[in-house]
Design a protein around this motif. Structure first.
Motif, PDB file in Angstrom:
ATOM      1  N   SER A 156      14.774 -22.565   0.581  1.00 25.55           N
ATOM      2  CA  SER A 156      16.030 -22.378  -1.074  1.00 25.55           C
ATOM      3  C   SER A 156      16.223 -21.750  -1.572  1.00 25.55           C
ATOM      4  N   LEU A 157      14.850 -20.162  -1.808  1.00 25.02           N
ATOM      5  CA  LEU A 157      14.695 -19.296  -2.303  1.00 25.02           C
ATOM      6  C   LEU A 157      15.412 -18.066  -1.536  1.00 25.02           C
ATOM      7  N   VAL A 158      15.625 -18.298  -0.519  1.00 26.41           N
ATOM      8  CA  VAL A 158      16.321 -16.570   0.250  1.00 26.41           C
ATOM      9  C   VAL A 158      17.603 -17.140   0.325  1.00 26.41           C
ATOM     10  N   SER A 159      17.696 -15.629  -0.189  1.00 23.55           N
ATOM     11  CA  SER A 159      19.953 -15.474  -0.700  1.00 23.55           C
ATOM     12  C   SER A 159      20.625 -14.888   0.358  1.00 23.55           C
ATOM     13  N   ALA A 160      19.390 -13.832   1.351  1.00 23.11           N
ATOM     14  CA  ALA A 160      20.004 -13.246   2.261  1.00 23.11           C
ATOM     15  C   ALA A 160      19.186 -12.504   3.057  1.00 23.11           C
TER      16      ALA A 160
ATOM     17  N   ASP B 208      24.432 -11.315   9.348  1.00 24.29           N
ATOM     18  CA  ASP B 208      23.907 -11.510   8.374  1.00 24.29           C
ATOM     19  C   ASP B 208      23.074 -13.295   9.504  1.00 24.29           C
ATOM     20  N   LEU B 209      22.367 -13.305   8.879  1.00 29.48           N
ATOM     21  CA  LEU B 209      21.401 -14.332   9.554  1.00 29.48           C
ATOM     22  C   LEU B 209      21.702 -15.713   8.650  1.00 29.48           C
ATOM     23  N   SER B 210      21.837 -16.869   8.982  1.00 24.53           N
ATOM     24  CA  SER B 210      21.896 -18.273   8.071  1.00 24.53           C
ATOM     25  C   SER B 210      20.361 -18.707   8.100  1.00 24.53           C
ATOM     26  N   ALA B 211      19.731 -18.661   6.998  1.00 25.64           N
ATOM     27  CA  ALA B 211      18.419 -19.430   6.228  1.00 25.64           C
ATOM     28  C   ALA B 211      17.961 -20.448   6.560  1.00 25.64           C
ATOM     29  N   THR B 212      18.999 -21.619   6.692  1.00 28.63           N
ATOM     30  CA  THR B 212      18.611 -22.472   6.815  1.00 28.63           C
ATOM     31  C   THR B 212      18.934 -23.147   8.327  1.00 28.63           C
ATOM     32  N   GLY B 213      19.840 -22.735   8.728  1.00 25.33           N
ATOM     33  CA  GLY B 213      21.013 -23.532  10.340  1.00 25.33           C
ATOM     34  C   GLY B 213      20.549 -22.421  11.329  1.00 25.33           C
ATOM     35  N   THR B 214      20.996 -22.688  11.994  1.00 24.88           N
ATOM     36  CA  THR B 214      21.121 -21.735  13.680  1.00 24.88           C
ATOM     37  C   THR B 214      22.094 -20.052  14.135  1.00 24.88           C
ATOM     38  N   THR B 215      22.112 -19.109  14.247  1.00 27.58           N
ATOM     39  CA  THR B 215      22.989 -18.018  13.805  1.00 27.58           C
ATOM     40  C   THR B 215      22.593 -17.669  15.906  1.00 27.58           C
TER      41      THR B 215
END
Length: 399
Positions: free
Chosen positions: A159-163, A175-182
Motif C-alpha cells: 500500500s506504500l508503493v506509489s509507482a 507502469d506496473l500495478s503494485a497490487t494486481g496483474t499487468t
C-alpha cells in the motif's frame, strides 16, 4: 570383305545414336508442340496461397477469395484455387486471441505486396497466379505480478508503493500495478531479412517509489515476461540515529528530533535520556534533521541516507547565547571605546587653555589702582626703576 564389315558397323552406330537422340528430345518437343497448340478450353494448373502466423497462433480465422480459413496447431492455413488474373482480398477476422497464459494482438503483415496495407487487418489486390505465402505478425503479451522486499529480503507494504515503472528493450516505459496483474509485451514480430521474426522483449526496473522515496537504482533489476511471471523487486532501507550537543560546551542536549524525508514526509521522535533517537528502516534518500531543545535552537542539517547514518545536530543554548553575546561585546565594543578615548585625547591636546574669566563669569568692580586679577602684586619701586636716577646716599649729596 573387311571394308564391307566396317561400313556395316558404322551404320549400326549411327542408328544407335539417332535412337538415343529421339528418346531424349522427343518428349520435350512433344510438350512444346502441345503447349503451343493448347486448346482454349484447357484446365489451368491450381495455385496455393499459404497463410502463416508469427509466432504460431492456432485458431485464427481469416477469409481469402471468399473462403473461410482457420489456422491449425502450427499457426498456418492454406488456400488452393484456380489460377486467375483477378485480384483477391484477404481479411483477418481475429485481430486478437486471448488465452489464460497469453494474449495475441495483430501487429502487421509481411508478403502482402502493398506497403500501404502493412498494418491493416484487410488486404486487397492480392494475386492468384503463382504460389506464395502471406504472414500475419502478432505481439504476445504475458501476465506479471509484483512483490517487494528490502535488501535483506523482508517484505514491504504494497500500500506504500506509489509507482513502479519498467523500461523495455523496445525503449517504451510501462507502469506496473503494485497490487494486481499487468500484461506486458513479451514477444514482438520484427521484419528482418525480408521476413517476420518473433523477438523477445526484455525489461529493467526504472523506478520504484515507496512512501514517497525512490528506493531502487534504474537498470539494475531485469526480467523477461513469459519466463518470469512473478517478479520481486528490491528496495534499499537504512537506520538513522539522531543526536544533539551544545555548541560551546559539547554536552548532550535536545528534547525532540524532527526528520523531513523524501516526498516531504515528516517524522517526529522524542530523544531519550541520553539525548539520542533511532529511526529504523527508513527508505533511502535525502533527509533534513532538526532538534528541538528547551531554551535553544538549531539549524536544519541535510543528510543523504544511503547507509546507516548518525546525524549529530549542534544546539545553541541560552548559555551559548550569553557567552557569545559577551564575547561579541568585547570584540566589537572594546575597539570602539578605544577609538573614542583616543579621539578625545587628541582634541584635548590640540585645544588652548580655557579662559578662566570667561569660565567664571564677570568679576566684581575693583578699586582704583588695584591690580587686575592675575596681574603681579604691587611692590615698592626700587631705585633706578621707572627711569629715575638713584638718590645719593653719601653726606652732602644733592637730593
Amino acid at each position: 570383305m573387311n571394308h564391307l564389315a566396317a561400313r556395316r558397323h558404322a551404320a549400326s552406330l549411327l542408328a544407335l545414336l539417332a535412337a538415343l537422340l529421339l528418346a531424349v528430345a522427343g518428349p520435350a518437343l512433344q510438350g512444346h508442340t502441345s503447349a503451343g497448340s493448347a486448346r482454349p478450353g484447357a484446365v489451368a494448373s491450381p495455385v496455393t496461397v499459404t497463410f502463416r502466423t508469427v509466432p504460431a497462433v492456432p485458431g485464427v480465422r481469416l477469409v481469402f477469395a471468399g473462403t473461410a480459413l482457420v489456422t491449425g496447431t502450427d499457426g498456418t492455413a492454406s488456400y488452393t484455387g484456380t489460377r486467375t488474373a483477378a485480384p483477391q482480398s484477404l481479411r483477418l477476422l481475429d485481430t486478437s486471441v486471448d488465452t489464460p497464459d497469453a494474449r495475441y494482438r495483430f501487429t502487421r503483415w509481411a508478403g502482402q505486396r502493398d506497403p500501404d496495407q502493412t498494418f491493416r487487418p484487410r488486404v486487397d489486390g492480392l494475386p492468384l497466379r503463382a504460389d506464395y505465402t502471406v504472414t500475419a505478425g502478432f505481439t504476445v503479451q504475458y501476465p506479471v505480478t509484483v512483490s517487494f522486499t528490502d535488501q535483506h529480503g523482508a517484505p514491504l507494504d504494497r500500500s506504500l508503493v506509489s509507482a513502479v515503472k519498467v523500461r523495455g528493450s523496445d525503449t517504451r516505459v510501462t507502469d506496473l500495478s503494485a497490487t494486481g496483474t499487468t500484461w506486458l509485451d513479451g514477444v514482438q514480430p520484427v521484419f528482418r531479412d525480408s521476413r517476420l521474426t518473433p523477438v523477445p522483449v526484455d525489461y529493467t526496473l526504472r523506478s520504484l517509489v515507496y512512501d514517497g522515496a525512490e528506493i531502487a537504482d534504474a537498470g539494475r533489476q531485469g526480467f523477461r515476461p513469459g519466463t518470469d511471471r512473478h517478479l520481486t523487486f528490491t528496495g534499499n532501507f537504512h537506520d538513522l540515529t539522531v543526536t544533539a550537543h551544545d555548541a560551546l560546551f559539547g554536552s548532550a542536549t535536545g528534547d525532540e528530533a524532527i526528520v523531513t524525508g523524501p516526498g516531504d514526509k515528516v517524522r517526529a521522535v522524542a530523544l531519550g535520556p541520553d539525548h539520542t533517537a533511532l529511526l529504523p528502516h527508513l527508505p533511502r534518500g535525502r533527509y533534513t534533521v532538526e532538534v528541538k531543545a528547551s531554551g535553544g535552537g538549531t539549524s536544519p542539517r541535510e543528510i543523504q541516507l544511503s547507509q546507516a547514518v548518525t546525524a549529530d545536530v549542534t544546539v545553541i543554548s541560552r548559555a551559548d547565547v550569553l557567552v557569545l553575546g559577551g564575547a561579541a561585546l568585547l570584540v566589537i565594543g572594546l575597539p570602539v571605546a578605544l577609538r573614542l578615548w583616543l579621539r578625545r585625547a587628541r582634541r584635548t591636546a590640540a585645544d588652548p587653555p580655557p579662559d578662566t574669566g570667561a569660565r567664571h563669569g564677570p568679576t566684581e568692580p575693583r578699586e582704583p589702582g588695584a591690580p587686575e586679577e592675575g596681574a603681579p602684586a604691587h611692590r615698592p619701586e626700587q631705585p633706578g626703576e621707572a627711569g629715575e636716577a638713584p638718590t645719593p646716599s653719601w653726606p652732602g649729596a644733592p637730593r
